[in-house]
Scaffold this motif. Sequence first.
Motif, mmCIF file in Angstrom:
data_model
loop_
_atom_site.group_PDB
_atom_site.id
_atom_site.type_symbol
_atom_site.label_atom_id
_atom_site.label_comp_id
_atom_site.label_asym_id
_atom_site.label_seq_id
_atom_site.Cartn_x
_atom_site.Cartn_y
_atom_site.Cartn_z
ATOM 1 N N THR A 145 0.669 -1.016 -0.044
ATOM 2 C CA THR A 145 0.043 -0.071 -0.112
ATOM 3 C C THR A 145 0.861 1.210 -0.063
ATOM 4 O OG1 THR A 145 -1.579 -1.172 1.289
ATOM 5 C CG2 THR A 145 -1.829 1.152 1.125
ATOM 6 N N ALA A 146 1.979 1.208 0.663
ATOM 7 C CA ALA A 146 2.782 2.419 0.724
ATOM 8 C C ALA A 146 3.390 2.738 -0.454
ATOM 9 C CB ALA A 146 3.972 2.165 1.677
ATOM 10 N N ALA A 147 3.898 1.720 -1.301
ATOM 11 C CA ALA A 147 4.587 2.024 -2.559
ATOM 12 C C ALA A 147 3.547 2.595 -3.534
ATOM 13 C CB ALA A 147 5.151 0.546 -3.300
ATOM 14 N N ALA A 148 2.303 1.742 -3.542
ATOM 15 C CA ALA A 148 1.324 2.336 -4.598
ATOM 16 C C ALA A 148 0.912 3.721 -4.135
ATOM 17 C CB ALA A 148 -0.087 1.445 -4.551
ATOM 18 N N ALA A 149 0.818 4.138 -2.854
ATOM 19 C CA ALA A 149 0.463 5.685 -2.361
ATOM 20 C C ALA A 149 1.534 6.466 -2.977
ATOM 21 C CB ALA A 149 0.216 5.502 -0.885
ATOM 22 N N VAL A 150 2.751 6.090 -2.750
ATOM 23 C CA VAL A 150 3.877 7.207 -2.983
ATOM 24 C C VAL A 150 3.809 7.448 -4.564
ATOM 25 C CG1 VAL A 150 6.448 7.318 -3.191
ATOM 26 C CG2 VAL A 150 5.277 6.514 -1.006
ATOM 27 N N ALA A 151 3.650 6.318 -5.183
ATOM 28 C CA ALA A 151 3.651 6.496 -6.945
ATOM 29 C C ALA A 151 2.648 7.308 -7.386
ATOM 30 C CB ALA A 151 3.536 4.892 -7.575
ATOM 31 N N CYS A 152 1.409 7.029 -6.769
ATOM 32 C CA CYS A 152 -0.050 7.720 -7.131
ATOM 33 C C CYS A 152 0.143 9.335 -6.657
ATOM 34 C CB CYS A 152 -1.237 7.173 -6.688
ATOM 35 S SG CYS A 152 -1.499 5.613 -7.448
ATOM 36 N N ALA A 153 0.762 9.547 -5.465
ATOM 37 C CA ALA A 153 0.855 10.940 -5.101
ATOM 38 C C ALA A 153 1.953 11.620 -5.846
ATOM 39 C CB ALA A 153 1.349 10.929 -3.526
ATOM 40 N N LEU A 154 2.814 11.003 -6.368
ATOM 41 C CA LEU A 154 3.977 11.470 -7.361
ATOM 42 C C LEU A 154 3.211 11.887 -8.338
ATOM 43 C CD1 LEU A 154 6.817 12.187 -7.459
ATOM 44 C CD2 LEU A 154 7.185 10.037 -8.711
ATOM 45 N N VAL A 155 2.421 11.099 -9.072
ATOM 46 C CA VAL A 155 1.579 11.340 -10.175
ATOM 47 C C VAL A 155 0.772 12.877 -10.016
ATOM 48 C CG1 VAL A 155 -0.235 10.697 -11.855
ATOM 49 C CG2 VAL A 155 1.305 9.177 -11.151
ATOM 50 N N ALA A 156 0.074 12.706 -8.818
ATOM 51 C CA ALA A 156 -0.709 14.202 -8.701
ATOM 52 C C ALA A 156 0.019 15.258 -8.376
ATOM 53 C CB ALA A 156 -1.551 13.918 -7.250
ATOM 54 N N ALA A 157 1.169 15.207 -7.874
ATOM 55 C CA ALA A 157 1.889 16.311 -7.409
ATOM 56 C C ALA A 157 2.673 16.711 -8.948
ATOM 57 C CB ALA A 157 3.213 16.064 -6.621
ATOM 58 N N CYS A 158 3.088 16.033 -9.577
ATOM 59 C CA CYS A 158 3.781 16.286 -10.967
ATOM 60 C C CYS A 158 2.642 16.956 -12.038
ATOM 61 C CB CYS A 158 4.515 15.072 -11.653
ATOM 62 S SG CYS A 158 5.907 14.626 -10.607
ATOM 63 N N ALA A 159 1.415 16.176 -11.929
ATOM 64 C CA ALA A 159 0.449 16.954 -12.841
ATOM 65 C C ALA A 159 0.243 18.405 -12.232
ATOM 66 C CB ALA A 159 -0.759 15.961 -12.472
#
Length: 334
Positions: free
Chosen positions: A208-222
């Motif tokens: 769950t932590a790895a998926a959350a970090v990757a998806c949060a990175l997508v939101a921040a970069c967007a």
Amino acid sequence: MPRAPWRRRRTSDSPRPAGRRWAGRLRRSGTFARQVLLVRVGRREQLLDGTSALDVSDRYYHDASGPIDAYGVGRLTAAEIESVVPVSPAIGPSDAVDAAGSAISIPLLPGDRTMARRIKFAVVNACTLASLTLGLLAIFQAMQGDVRIAAYCLIACVAFDGLDGALARRMGVASPFGAQMDSLADMCSFGLAAPVVVYASLVGSVSTAAAAVACALVAACAAIRLARFNVSPKDGRFFCGVPTTMAAAVLALAVLIGLPVSGALQVAGVGLLAFAMVSSFPYAKLARLIKLPPWVWLAPVIGALIEPRLTFALLVVGYLVSGPLLWLRQRRTA
């Protein structure tokens, strides 16, 4: 040597004049700009020595021809001074400007506000709101576990996002308001809905932590990508970084196709796509890709019929690699 236009009276050994009293009476035939500059100097000295701006009127006296200030220049009215005095953005406008500016109404649709143009403007913004609504629907479906339906909603968001821009340019109703609306809708649909859908698809295959970090990175970069796009000059040939619309389309198609790769590789691909959005590499726009010779598209079409997953992965990797290659080519030719 001509005599100086003032009478110097020194009180020390300094070569500079001793304060304001050295200034004599200047000619009354000076230009309006000179008068304004003299008045501004006087107001500035009062602010530096700590006195209030209301004390300026105490320095004026009258003669037979009218009010005269300490410099011998005719007194200007407040309206004349404020019409030429620049307003510093660091200080901000005065209360009078705020009161006047609050009454100004900026139209959302520039140009002729006819009924036909208003209808066209409403249709274009309806497409933008449809993209926003579909993004929210994708979030709701992902929360309920319907990941494939959420991915289809993202594909519809991409379609409406491209439709509103095309209609705005074709109908002649493009406006700054529409550009800001489109940016906010993109943040909701592609900066928030797409990471939520990807997170729902990754849960169970990775931590769950790895998926959350990757998806949060997508939101921040967007968010960074959209903000940079709003303030950067536009290039008609290339994108500066992968656009958020294309990144969301890639993520949605990856969820629908179901790439047969490990969860760690999927997380790495999501992170790589997020960094590609905020990179400075030039990526070709879709309009330039469509204009390629037909034989170039023959191999992807045949590959999609034989093995769609592998073909999709190769196309995505090839597009991501094209940015650094174009960047190197531009540096060599520059």
